[in-house]
Structure formats: structure tokens, C-alpha cells
Scaffold this active site. Structure first.
Site, PDB file in Angstrom:
ATOM      1  N   PHE B 156     -27.192  -5.024  46.148  1.00  0.00           N
ATOM      2  CA  PHE B 156     -26.011  -4.883  45.296  1.00  0.00           C
ATOM      3  C   PHE B 156     -26.330  -5.541  43.953  1.00  0.00           C
ATOM      4  O   PHE B 156     -26.443  -6.766  43.863  1.00  0.00           O
ATOM      5  CB  PHE B 156     -24.843  -5.592  45.987  1.00  0.00           C
ATOM      6  CG  PHE B 156     -23.533  -5.519  45.257  1.00  0.00           C
ATOM      7  CD1 PHE B 156     -22.673  -4.449  45.473  1.00  0.00           C
ATOM      8  CD2 PHE B 156     -23.144  -6.523  44.375  1.00  0.00           C
ATOM      9  CE1 PHE B 156     -21.434  -4.383  44.815  1.00  0.00           C
ATOM     10  CE2 PHE B 156     -21.917  -6.462  43.721  1.00  0.00           C
ATOM     11  CZ  PHE B 156     -21.068  -5.395  43.945  1.00  0.00           C
ATOM     12  N   THR B 159     -25.195  -8.614  38.607  1.00  0.00           N
ATOM     13  CA  THR B 159     -25.632  -9.642  37.655  1.00  0.00           C
ATOM     14  C   THR B 159     -26.903  -9.256  36.909  1.00  0.00           C
ATOM     15  O   THR B 159     -27.807  -8.657  37.485  1.00  0.00           O
ATOM     16  CB  THR B 159     -25.888 -10.947  38.447  1.00  0.00           C
ATOM     17  OG1 THR B 159     -24.679 -11.326  39.080  1.00  0.00           O
ATOM     18  CG2 THR B 159     -26.374 -12.063  37.554  1.00  0.00           C
ATOM     19  N   GLY B 164     -23.614 -12.962  33.945  1.00  0.00           N
ATOM     20  CA  GLY B 164     -23.159 -13.140  35.316  1.00  0.00           C
ATOM     21  C   GLY B 164     -21.645 -13.104  35.360  1.00  0.00           C
ATOM     22  O   GLY B 164     -21.041 -12.095  35.706  1.00  0.00           O
ATOM     23  N   GLY B 198     -29.989 -10.234  45.960  1.00  0.00           N
ATOM     24  CA  GLY B 198     -30.484 -10.447  47.316  1.00  0.00           C
ATOM     25  C   GLY B 198     -30.999  -9.156  47.930  1.00  0.00           C
ATOM     26  O   GLY B 198     -30.350  -8.111  47.809  1.00  0.00           O
ATOM     27  N   ARG B 333     -26.089 -43.740  67.503  1.00  0.00           N
ATOM     28  CA  ARG B 333     -26.807 -44.721  66.697  1.00  0.00           C
ATOM     29  C   ARG B 333     -26.046 -46.044  66.735  1.00  0.00           C
ATOM     30  O   ARG B 333     -24.861 -46.090  66.398  1.00  0.00           O
ATOM     31  CB  ARG B 333     -26.887 -44.212  65.250  1.00  0.00           C
ATOM     32  CG  ARG B 333     -27.392 -45.222  64.230  1.00  0.00           C
ATOM     33  CD  ARG B 333     -28.902 -45.303  64.245  1.00  0.00           C
ATOM     34  NE  ARG B 333     -29.415 -46.058  63.100  1.00  0.00           N
ATOM     35  CZ  ARG B 333     -30.705 -46.325  62.949  1.00  0.00           C
ATOM     36  NH1 ARG B 333     -31.607 -45.914  63.842  1.00  0.00           N
ATOM     37  NH2 ARG B 333     -31.127 -47.003  61.904  1.00  0.00           N
ATOM     38  N   GLN B 352     -17.528 -45.682  58.714  1.00  0.00           N
ATOM     39  CA  GLN B 352     -18.168 -44.436  59.167  1.00  0.00           C
ATOM     40  C   GLN B 352     -17.113 -43.406  59.575  1.00  0.00           C
ATOM     41  O   GLN B 352     -17.257 -42.219  59.289  1.00  0.00           O
ATOM     42  CB  GLN B 352     -19.108 -44.741  60.352  1.00  0.00           C
ATOM     43  CG  GLN B 352     -20.076 -43.620  60.710  1.00  0.00           C
ATOM     44  CD  GLN B 352     -21.323 -43.607  59.836  1.00  0.00           C
ATOM     45  OE1 GLN B 352     -21.404 -44.311  58.831  1.00  0.00           O
ATOM     46  NE2 GLN B 352     -22.311 -42.799  60.200  1.00  0.00           N
ATOM     47  N   GLN B 353     -16.053 -43.865  60.213  1.00  0.00           N
ATOM     48  CA  GLN B 353     -14.947 -42.958  60.583  1.00  0.00           C
ATOM     49  C   GLN B 353     -14.365 -42.317  59.332  1.00  0.00           C
ATOM     50  O   GLN B 353     -14.139 -41.107  59.274  1.00  0.00           O
ATOM     51  CB  GLN B 353     -13.845 -43.746  61.320  1.00  0.00           C
ATOM     52  CG  GLN B 353     -14.281 -44.307  62.661  1.00  0.00           C
ATOM     53  CD  GLN B 353     -13.335 -45.416  63.163  1.00  0.00           C
ATOM     54  OE1 GLN B 353     -12.213 -45.548  62.680  1.00  0.00           O
ATOM     55  NE2 GLN B 353     -13.812 -46.204  64.110  1.00  0.00           N
ATOM     56  N   GLY B 428     -31.775 -42.761  56.997  1.00  0.00           N
ATOM     57  CA  GLY B 428     -33.119 -42.200  56.900  1.00  0.00           C
ATOM     58  C   GLY B 428     -33.323 -41.001  57.816  1.00  0.00           C
ATOM     59  O   GLY B 428     -34.088 -40.092  57.498  1.00  0.00           O
ATOM     60  N   GLU B 451     -21.024 -14.865  43.645  1.00  0.00           N
ATOM     61  CA  GLU B 451     -19.751 -14.139  43.785  1.00  0.00           C
ATOM     62  C   GLU B 451     -18.682 -14.767  42.896  1.00  0.00           C
ATOM     63  O   GLU B 451     -17.498 -14.772  43.243  1.00  0.00           O
ATOM     64  CB  GLU B 451     -19.272 -14.134  45.247  1.00  0.00           C
ATOM     65  CG  GLU B 451     -20.196 -13.435  46.197  1.00  0.00           C
ATOM     66  CD  GLU B 451     -19.958 -11.930  46.250  1.00  0.00           C
ATOM     67  OE1 GLU B 451     -20.837 -11.233  46.752  1.00  0.00           O
ATOM     68  OE2 GLU B 451     -18.911 -11.448  45.768  1.00  0.00           O
TER      69      GLU B 451
END
Lengths: 700, 700
Positions: B156, B159, B164, B198, B333, B352-353, B428, B451
Site C-alpha cells: 500500500f 507516503t 507523509g 511495507g 526477583r 514497583q507496584q 539489567g 498511519e
């Protein structure tokens, strides 16, 4: 300026080719060469120019960004480049002490070219080399020349597979055996394997290994560092008992070989304990000048501060590169316009200005911060080497630690977000690997987690500030920090009575406005955090739980706001000092105001909630001021980029080249790619081997 | 539930292996199998299971994430997999109409495995295939079977290198030549090359090409689409006059071959104009059912809405995968703890929550939104195919367009930020490529710009809302939108009188609280944006400038807040409907509340500034509610992940595997990597060819 100097400046900073960027350059309010001289100084500009030209003239450093370099090839190339850097020896060891900023200059210049190379050199020479120097003693100095002539190759092995942030829980052991006067380095299981260690994957022959030191009888004296040979320099084969390997592909910096290692009762001489903070006698008695193991542990990890300061500078490089690419793109990319016939550069859109110019301002603000913090660190380290035991030296250590521990998170996050914004602001062109924004994002990525996870590190800074409040006598001597970064707290809690009082938009366009607001904000967050912590404790939480439950919205915000204030204060002072050449004052002060207001604008909710602002006008004025500054700066943006962007060869981004020929640069680069117009080697898979639709349909 | 159903559920959803995650699973407040059934339905679960098992059992789909796959090999592999998907034919064309959600299911399942594969299939079958179907007429239906049996391969091409966002300015031309009844497709220069397309790089044989249509005499009728053959299916060599190539490496999805093409007077039959919105007679007369070229242009680009809706779903997949990995990691962890002896899972930390659970809630909220918006789109398209010309159909078109145009930015950004947070939250380990967070970030990245650039798209939504206000009669019929997303505006401007009134923290723990706040916020931003726009116009700006100058802080915020409200409203209604099984209500309503409050918390500054909130309590209560919900949800987090995570083979992340054996999974994967323990092939470069330090030192 004298004509002769003008002439030499032209050689140092040649004019840019005339092209699509010329219109913006012509509209700039200042001379980019004058700003470059003020910003970096002629000496540093010469250093950079020599280094960059040398790389450009050496085919070994030819860029191959869009290409299909395998990891193995990239690592080989990176090692060869590392070796070549030693041959160039841009900065001799003896020159380092004389101009410490050039050490930072060397690392950042190499990183501007490629972080895989810079970190490889840095980890070997500075992290490994200087840890031996600063954590060891005379008996270890024999390693230093071997580092600098690359007889050995070094790495720094602290993190293990199952322990990173909680370094105290590291499980590698070093048992002393007095019968042979050796330490036995041992990994109890694979979870204690050293992990993620840069240079360990394929190249290091020696590692600084952190392990729990045990003396005969089984007493553990906590974490110590040892020089452990892991490979034979003659063959690069592992030493007996060492299992060493490569951890594989990472999100970035794939020219660097990060590795792991397990030690099976590997024996090393007693002398290879780095013994500045603790030693073992030949007979096996542990001796240390520190009374408390916690104190000793702190001192032995002190060298991590240096890493954090360098990461601030690394992040700044990435941000500078990204905004350079995105702003040159924005000044040449045209899309839409007031009429169908005329398209305007996307930089003319308020939206694009607002997305990018604050990051340009941040790049300048953090660049200044990185350099000044590095000099503070140098001052601190000089004191350490001179065994300065004064109260000022101790206070300086705490202050630099606090600034580095929040500076690294703030700088690495600002870069990460800024790079992402730049990449998106370049649309589909930003998505092409050849334009480098992806590599910048990927190579900056580890800055957010290594040398201490950002969120964990911030606690160091909030603890420092809370400690001042808890132990200090408000208004007293405690706040007279050597670098004055907490001096404003002398006015705590009176500062909390301040209010946002800006009469007009014009008055809002100076960084004194966000500076005052930040001082209030830090005091507010300090008080809130302090109260929250006490409330948690009063409600029966132990210290561990209490601290954990006052990070979100409290201590974390406190540490970040304090660092934003510090970055802004230093930038404000730098841009408002009398030494600034008059033609540069306006643009620099605008950058300072923009960084300050934009950064502050994230905190408007707290400013309202805590009563510093009230009414709709305050918030609208801050927003209007940000947009006004963007508008004032947009014609200066290209010239500001010209000051901080490296030469095209180093920037290595077709859409960011100095000639501004966006599409020509892109097109030429695309057509240079391997097999660009060739049909795929596997074309018969389409043309001949046709699928039979549904021939393999599973029963659903 | 009947025992037989139980039995079949166990086959469909086998229990997880007992291991380190068991403790959290045992603490969950609900049965993950019950939620999975409620959330996806047994039919979709079976579809997914069949698809995923099929891939797992086929060696062609063996994962090789950490490895060193060259771009060429990856593209070959991706093409072979694409072909195999046609052989599996998981969803027959005839079944698509019957269960449209499975079309989305197919795309998202393939994307869950690998986006390069999903986009390759999707662009060929749906973007290319359905564009021909919906933009063409009967004479083009001959292409459809060729698409579905892969006789041809499609792309398709809209662009261009230099255009664009501003599609109207596209410069490829299609001149009609009545003597041969052909169109001459031509690229005036390389800046008009089709770009970033694409499938065009190596595989496509046919392209839908957008070009300016000219009839004899030189009249331009604006942008139209044409089917242009670009390669010979027998050889995959370019057709005469077509220069087609590969744009090279991108930041993500490198199994997909994005390409460019230039046309040198390429002749195609007249019939290959896709003529739904305009046609040319054999003699060369232009005919169209539309009066106005702007109207016609809008209709011809209408199919882009579908792409945006699918991108919402694509982004959700990425977010679900990332939170699944990060939460399983966080539950296994362990780092630090209340005592030196005991370390606790990092999920136990409030920090973390707070970093992860809101993204888990967002994943659920957006998953529901994506599915419901897709069904709205299906409804819209059915109307289009049935030539429904009712006012309701037109209004539905505008509403779906507005929701898709801001839904795509909001979903893609939420995913991008969420993935980055997840990657950092894994420290890490998140930096290792094998754990997939990097690929998720890279593969999600284009969702932010293709898009339609996110910031540009948001204008479509704010224009829709401003249009309602400008033309509508507040309180009148205009706000009775078919999907009811703007129905609340019936109470505009009275809604602006509402205030935050929540008596206790407990009352704050329901999504009705943020829902009410969002309604106020959208009204506030609508009024502010409307006034700002009028003020700009009054101050003499033309329409173009006026619109541009009210995006930042106004229209952009308006569009985002409106979409957040819509996502929240749909999730709120879905979780509060009577059909929710009672055991699931608490957890789903907590997710809804958490998503709503967390999302709202970004706007606290405006809530204060505009007077909806006042005093410190309101802000603190929102924060406390977010943290309380995090705490309530943390024991459910692993089970919530079990519902949305694909099987281990598809998730393909050692730290995210269902067995929770974090370190064993990692260690085994690392040791499987190529040459992990081997010394580097280039070892003599270290061992023998030693550098002579400074031998090449440049004169500084």
C-alpha cells in the site's frame, strides 16, 4: 575580537555549507562560533576537532550504521578501534591530571562517535584502572602500566545473576588460606555468577571481583574487592577454574562484550586483595582502619559515584545528538502550510517547537551541570587522595554523592524521553536505523539501570535531604554545604510561605521565576516526606517498611525536584554571570528560562495543591511563557545545534547533516546500502514454491 | 459450573507448573480460568490455543531472539513463515465475516508471536486486499483470489520521501492517455519516490499507488489510487520503468521489508484505477459521485481508519506482553528485605507496584477498548458496504474516526511508555535482548508515527469535538452520537459546575470517581480550546495559524482526555455490568478504578487550576487511592497476567516464563547461545598484535 583570533576560529570552526538550513542560520540572534568558544573554550574545541578528524581520516572508523553487522564482527571491530585509540593516545596519562575535564572530554567524544567504543575504553582504563588505584595500595600499582599499555584488559565485576541493587547480599566468597597465603574465590552456585560485566564476555584478562571475605575460623568481614585473573593474556583462554562467557545480545551497545563468570575455588595471591579499606595479614588476621563494617562498605563503594557522574555526561551526549538530528530535520522538513502552494518547515509549528526546544534547553542545562559536577568530583577525589579528613571533605563527599545519585536518574531519563520525542518528531524518517535515533535510544537505555537502578538511587538523595532536616538545626551550619546546593534550606521552613507572584508574562520569561518556585517545591516535598515518614513510623511500621512506603509521591519526587532545582540553579547562574559575552546573554537566558519553566510545569499540580499557586492565571502564565520562549528560540535553534552537534561524520545521520539537504542525504545513503535494488536471494520461494492454501489447516 | 465444562477448561487452560510463582497464584482473589473465559470467551481461547500450538509444533517458527540473525535471513524466514500461515489458513475468508473479532484475533495472535510476521500478512491480505475491495469495483475483484492464494503479493503505497502527513501534497502523477486507454504513472523526482512502504522492499508484486490523476487537457482531479504491478511474479524482477528497492534497517520489525519505488512513465490499463470515488471514461472524461474534491478525498482515505483501529489492538498486545514479563519477574526477583537474612520479591515494594500495576490495568482497559472499537468499525463498514446513506451512518463514521484518531495515539504511547517502564523495572535483566522487552519496544515504536503521526492525528479528534460545540445546540440532538461517546456533553456547560466531592478514601476506590472528574475535565478543555481558538482568530490569525496555535495545552490535551474518558467509560461499564461473574467483580472493578485514577492523576494540575479540586486533601486522596489499589491488586497481579500472557513459547522471555524459575530459565538460555563460552575468533588481535601506545598520536 582580534582578526587573528577570528582567523584561527575559522580554521577551528569552519563555516557550514550554504543550503536549506541557511535561512535559519541567517536569522540567529548570535554567532554560533562565539557561543562555541564561550561554551567549550578554544582548548576543548581543538581537542575535539583533533579527535574527530583523526577518526574521520582512519578507515577503521568508517561508519556502518544501517548495515548488517553481526554481533561478532561488531565486537571485533570495536576491539580493533579500542586498540587504535591506545595508539592515538589522545590524552596521555600525565596530561589527565592537568586538565581533568579532558578525561570527560575523551569519554564523551568517543561516545559521541559510538558508545560501545567509549564504554569499552572507559571500563578498562578508568573503571578497572582507577578502582585498582583508588581501592588498592602501592602493591597494586604494578597493574597500572599494564592497563595503559594493554598488556592486560580489565573489567569490574560486582553484580551477580541474582543480586544487583542489594550489593551487600552478594554471594561470591573469598576464603583466606594462610598455608599458601592465598584467597580462594568461589561462586557457590550459578545464581552467584558475576553477570552483565562489561568487557568480560570476550576480552578481559583481569577482573576486579567483589566477594565476601572470610578469614580462617569462618568469620565474614563483608564485601571486598580482589584482582582476579580470568583469562591468559597469551591465549585469551580462561584460567583454571574460571567459567567465563558472553551474556549475548543486549538492547544497546552491542559492540561491548558483557559477560558472566563463575569461579570454582580459584586461588589468587593474598596481595591481590584491594586493601585500602581492609586487609588480611599473612597469618590471616583481618585489619581495617574502619570501626564499623557499614562504614567500610560505604567507603569501598565510594568509587561508584564517579560512574554516576560520568553517566550524567553520557546521557547529555545522547540528548545533544538527538536534538541536533531532530532540529535540523525540523528546519528542513516542510509539511502543510497556510496555502496549498506553500509548505513551511515543521519547526514553524508551535507543536514541534514545544516538543523539541525544551529538550534543546535541557541539553544545554545538563551539559553545564555534567561538567560542573565532574569538576566537583575531581575536587572530592583530590581530597581523598590527599587523605583529607576534614569535616568539609566529609560533607563534600555526601553532597557529591547526593547530586550524583539523583543526577544520574534525572539525566538518563531526560535523555531517554528526549530521544524518544526526537525520534517521533522525525516521523517515518526517524524510524530508519541510518538516522541514528534508534541507536541513541538503545545505547542510552542502560544508563537508566546500570550503576544503580534510577528509582533505587533516588533514595540516596532523599535520604541525604531528610537527614539534613532530621539532624540539622534549620538555619544553622548544616545547610552550608560546600557546593551550596542545600544553602537555600537555611530559609526553611519560612520559604514555605512564599507564593507565585509574577505580574506579567514578560516577568515570567526569566529563570528566576522557576528557581523561586523550585525552592518552595523542594521545601514542600521535604516537609511532606518528613511528615509521611514519621507518620509511617508512628503507625507501627519498621524502618524498612516505613521508608519503602514513602517513596512514591514523596521521597522520589523530592529527590527529582531537588536535582532539577540544582541543574537549573547552576544553569541560571552560569547564564546570568557577568562573564557572559553580551551578544550571547539573551539566547542563553532564554534557554535557562525555558528549561526551568518546562521542567517546573510537570509539578504544577503540587504547586497548586500546596498553595504556591492559585487561580487560573498562574498556570496559564507558565504555559504562555513556555510557548513564548519556544517562539523566541526557534530562529536560534539551528545555530544552537551548530554549537553542540559534532561534525557530520561523527553525527552520522543523513537527516541531521549540517548541509540541511535532507532528502539528498537520505537518498544517497539508501542507495549505498547493500543489495538495495537486488531481488532477494530467496525469490524462488515466492515465484516457484507456491503455498497450497489450507493444506496444513489445523482442526479448530 | 458443570464438571464437563471444568474438564474441557483444563484442556483449554492447563494448570501452571508449581514453582516460585505459586505463592502469588495461591493468594489470588479469583480463578484465572474463570476470568479468561469471561474475558475472551471459550471460542476465542480455542482459536488462540490452536494457533499458538500449531506454531510451537512447527520448527519453522522456532524462536531465535537473542541470536545473530542477519536482516536478509530474517526477511527470508519471515516470508517463509508468512507462506506457511497461508498453508495453515487459520481463518478462512468465509469465516471472517461470521466472526469478525477473529480477524483481529488472527492479527494480534501473529503479532504476539512476531510483529514482522503479522504486519507482513496484514499488509498483504487486509491493507492491500481490502483496499482493492473497498476502493475498487467489480472489475477489480479478479485480484482478490490472487491475494488469498498468494499468486500476487501486495503493498500500500501512499507516503513519499517528502510527504507523509500532508497526503494531499503527494506528487506522483497518473496521466490518462485515451489513445491507449492507459494511465501513465510517474514520479517527477526522487523526492516523490514512494517510501517506507511495507512489503515493497523485496516481495510485493503489486502496489496500491496513490497518485494525482490528470485527464487529457491537463486538469488535475486530485489523489486517486491505482493497482500498479511493480514486479514480475515469475521472477520477482522489477517491471519496466519501475525502480524498486529496500529502505534498509529500521528501529523495529526488521523481518518486514519496507521499500521505496520510483515510476518512470509506467503504463497501466485504465481499469486499474480504483474507481469507487471517481473514474475516467475510455475517452478521458472524469466522473465522480462527489461534488467536491475535498469530500471525495476524505472518502478515498476513509479506509485509513481501519488501520488506526488495528494499531490500537497492536499496541495493546505489546503492553500485555511487557507487563506479563515484568510482573512475573517482579514476583520472583527478590532484593533487599526487612532483615539481612530475608529478601522479598520486588513486587512487594510499593514503588514497583506503582510502576507496573497501572500498566497492567491499562492493558486490560485498552484490550477491552480495542475489541469494542473494532466491533464499532465492523458495524461502520457493514453500513458502507450496504451503501447506508442515513444520517446515523454518517454520524457513526465521524464518531469512529474521532475515536480511532485519538485511540491510536493514546494506545501506542501508553504501550511505548509502559514497555519502557517494564524494561527498566527488570533492571539489567530487562536489558538482555533474550527477554524481549527491547524487541517489544522496537516493534511497537512505529505505531507512534505510521498511519498518521500521533500529534497530527489528535487534531482529527479535537476538530470533531470543537465541531460539535460550534455547530451543535448544547443539550440537543447533536450529542446523541451512535456510540454515545459524546452523550455526556448534553450536560455541557452545566457539567463545569461539578466539583470533586469524595468523602473518604474508600469512596475514592471506584472508577465512577475518575469518570466524573474526566467528564468535567473534557468539558473544561473543550471550553478552553474553543475560547483559545476564537481568541486566536479574533487577534487576526488566519485559520491555519489559529488552529496551530491552540494545539499545545489545548486541543491536544482535549483529544487525549476525551479518549482517556472513553476508554475508562467502556471499561467501567464492562466491569460494572450485571453479567460479570460475582467472583470477578472485585478484581475487575479495582483494575478499572486504578486505570481511571492513575490516568486522571496526570491532569491534577488542570483539575486544581480549573477549580474542580481544591485543598490538599483531594490530591492526596487520589494518590492514596492509587496506592491502595496497587496494594489490593498486587496479590492478584500474577493471576491477572496468567489470563493475558500467551504460552511460554510465544511469550519467549526467560524471565517471564510461567514456571517462575527466573534464574534457571535465564541461565539455560544463555548457555544455549552460539559460541557463548568460546574465545573470540579474533583473539590474536589482543594476544599478539599489541598496540604501541601513542604511536599514532596526532599533534594536538
Amino acid at each position: 575580537m582580534a582578526p587573528t583570533l577570528e582567523g584561527s576560529n575559522d580554521a577551528l570552526m569552519p563555516d557550514f555549507p550554504r543550503g536549506p538550513l541557511h535561512a535559519y542560520r541567517a536569522r540567529a540572534s548570535f554567532s554560533w562560533k562565539e557561543l562555541a568558544l564561550f561554551w567549550d573554550g578554544a582548548d576543548m574545541l581543538r581537542f575535539k576537532k583533533t579527535l574527530f578528524s583523526t577518526l574521520e581520516n582512519d578507515p577503521l572508523f568508517a561508519q556502518q550504521r544501517g548495515g548488517d553487522l553481526s554481533m561478532e564482527k561488531y565486537r571485533e571491530l570495536n576491539f580493533l578501534r579500542c586498540k587504535r585509540i591506545f595508539e592515538y593516545d589522545f590524552l596521555r596519562v600525565e596530561d589527565m591530571l592537568g586538565s581533568p575535564l579532558k578525561v570527560l572530554g575523551l569519554v564523551t567524544c568517543l561516545g559521541t562517535y559510538d558508545w560501545s567504543l567509549a564504554t569499552k575504553v572507559f571500563l578498562h582504563m578508568l573503571t578497572f584502572g582507577s578502582t585498582i588505584y583508588s581501592s588498592g595500595s602501592e602493591r597494586h600499582f604494578k597493574y597500572i602500566p599494564k592497563v595503559f599499555n594493554m598488556e592486560i584488559f580489565g573489567c569490574f565485576a560486582l553484580t551477580e545473576l541474582s543480586h544487583g541493587s542489594n550489593t551487600k547480599a552478594i554471594r561470591t566468597t573469598a576464603h583466606y588460606d594462610p598455608t599458601t597465603e592465598e584467597f580462594i574465590i568461589h561462586s557457590p552456585d550459578f545464581e552467584a555468577a558475576k553477570f552483565l560485566v562489561g568487557n568480560m564476555g570476550k576480552t578481559a584478562t583481569h577482573a576486579v571481583v567483589f566477594a565476601q571475605l572470610y578469614t580462617p575460623g569462618g568469620q565474614c568481614h563483608g564485601l571486598h574487592s580482589f584482582v582476579v585473573q580470568i583469562r591468559d593474556p597469551k591465549t585469551l583462554l580462561p584460567m583454571p577454574g574460571v567459567m567465563v562467557g558472553d551474556i549475548g545480545r543486549k538492547l544497546g551497545q552491542n559492540g561491548l562484550d558483557n559477560g558472566f563468570s563463575m569461579f570454582h575455588k580459584v586461588r589468587i595471591p593474598r596481595q591481590d586483595l584491594l586493601n585500602r579499606t581492609g586487609d588480611v595479614t599473612p597469618e590471616g588476621t583481618y585489619v581495617t582502619p574502619f570501626k564499623d563494617s557499614r562504614q567500610r562498605f560505604g567507603a569501598s563503594l565510594g568509587s561508584l559515584s564517579a560512574g554516576r557522574v560520568v553517566i550524567v555526561a553520557m546521557s547529555v551526549v545522547n540528548l545533544k545528538l538527538a536534538v541536533s538530528i531532530a532540529l535540523r530535520f525540523s528546519a528542513t522538513r516542510r509539511q502543510f502550510g497556510p496555502t496549498d502552494e506553500e509548505e513551511i518547515p515543521v519547526l514553524e509549528y508551535q507543536m514541534q517547537q514545544w516538543r523539541l526546544l525544551p529538550y534543546l534547553a535541557a541539553a544545554y542545562a545538563f551539559d553545564h551541570f555534567a561538567k560542573s559536577l565532574f569538576l566537583d568530583l575531581v575536587g572530592l577525589q583530590q581530597g581523598l587522595l590527599e587523605n583529607d579528613r576534614s569535616a568539609r571533605q566529609a560533607e563534600l563527599g555526601r553532597e557529591v554523592h547526593a547530586l550524583a545519585s539523583a543526577g544520574k536518574p534525572l539525566a538518563s531519563w531526560t535523555a531517554q524521553r528526549g530521544i524518544q520525542e526526537c525520534r517521533e518528531a522525525c516521523g517515518g524518517h526517524g524510524y530508519l536505523a541510518m538516522n541514528r535515533l534508534g541507536d541513541l535510544r538503545n545505547d542510552n537505555d542502560p544508563n537508566c539501570t546500570y550503576e544503580g537502578d534510577n528509582n533505587v538511587l533516588l533514595q540516596q538523595t532523599s535520604n541525604y535531604l531528610l537527614g539534613l532536616l532530621a539532624h540539622g538545626d534549620p538555619g544553622g551550619a548544616r545547610f552550608q554545604s560546600p557546593l551550596k546546593s542545600v544553602a537555600f534550606l537555611e530559609a526553611y521552613p519560612a520559604l514555605l510561605g512564599q507564593r507565585f507572584q509574577v505580574a506579567s508574562l514578560k516577568d515570567c520569561l526569566d529563570s528566576s521565576v522557576p528557581l523561586a518556585a523550585y525552592e518552595w517545591l523542594v521545601c514542600y516535598l521535604l516537609r511532606e516526606s518528613y511528615e509521611k515518614l514519621n507518620q509511617e513510623k508512628r503507625s507501627g511500621s519498621n524502618d524498612f517498611t516505613a521508608r519503602n512506603n514513602c517513596q512514591v509521591y514523596y521521597c522520589r519526587s523530592l529527590a527529582l525536584a531537588f536535582l532539577e532545582l540544582t541543574v537549573l540553579r547552576r544553569f541560571h547562574e552560569h547564564t546570568h554571570q557577568p562573564g557572559v559575552p553580551p551578544p550571547l546573554r539573551a539566547v542563553l537566558q532564554r534557554l535557562s528560562a525555558l528549561y526551568g519553566l518546562w521542567s517546573l510545569s510537570q509539578h504544577m499540580a503540587l504547586l497548586y495543591r500546596g498553595g504556591y499557586c492559585s487561580g487560573e492565571q498562574a498556570g496559564k502564565m507558565v504555559e504562555s511563557a513556555i510557548l513564548a520562549l519556544c517562539s523566541q528560540l526557534k530562529d536560534d535553534a539551528v545555530a544552537l545545534v551548530d554549537v553542540i552537534a559534532p561534525p557530520d561524520f561523527v553525527l552520522d545521520s543523513p537527516i541531521g547533516r549540517a548541509n540541511g539537504e535532507l532528502y539528498k542525504n537520505l537518498w544517497t545513503t539508501i542507495l549505498q546500502e547493500s543489495k538495495v535494488l537486488e531481488r532477494a536471494s530467496w525469490w524462488p520461494e515466492f515465484s516457484a514454491n507456491k503455498p497450497v492454501i489450507g493444506s496444513l489447516r489445523p482442526k479448530l
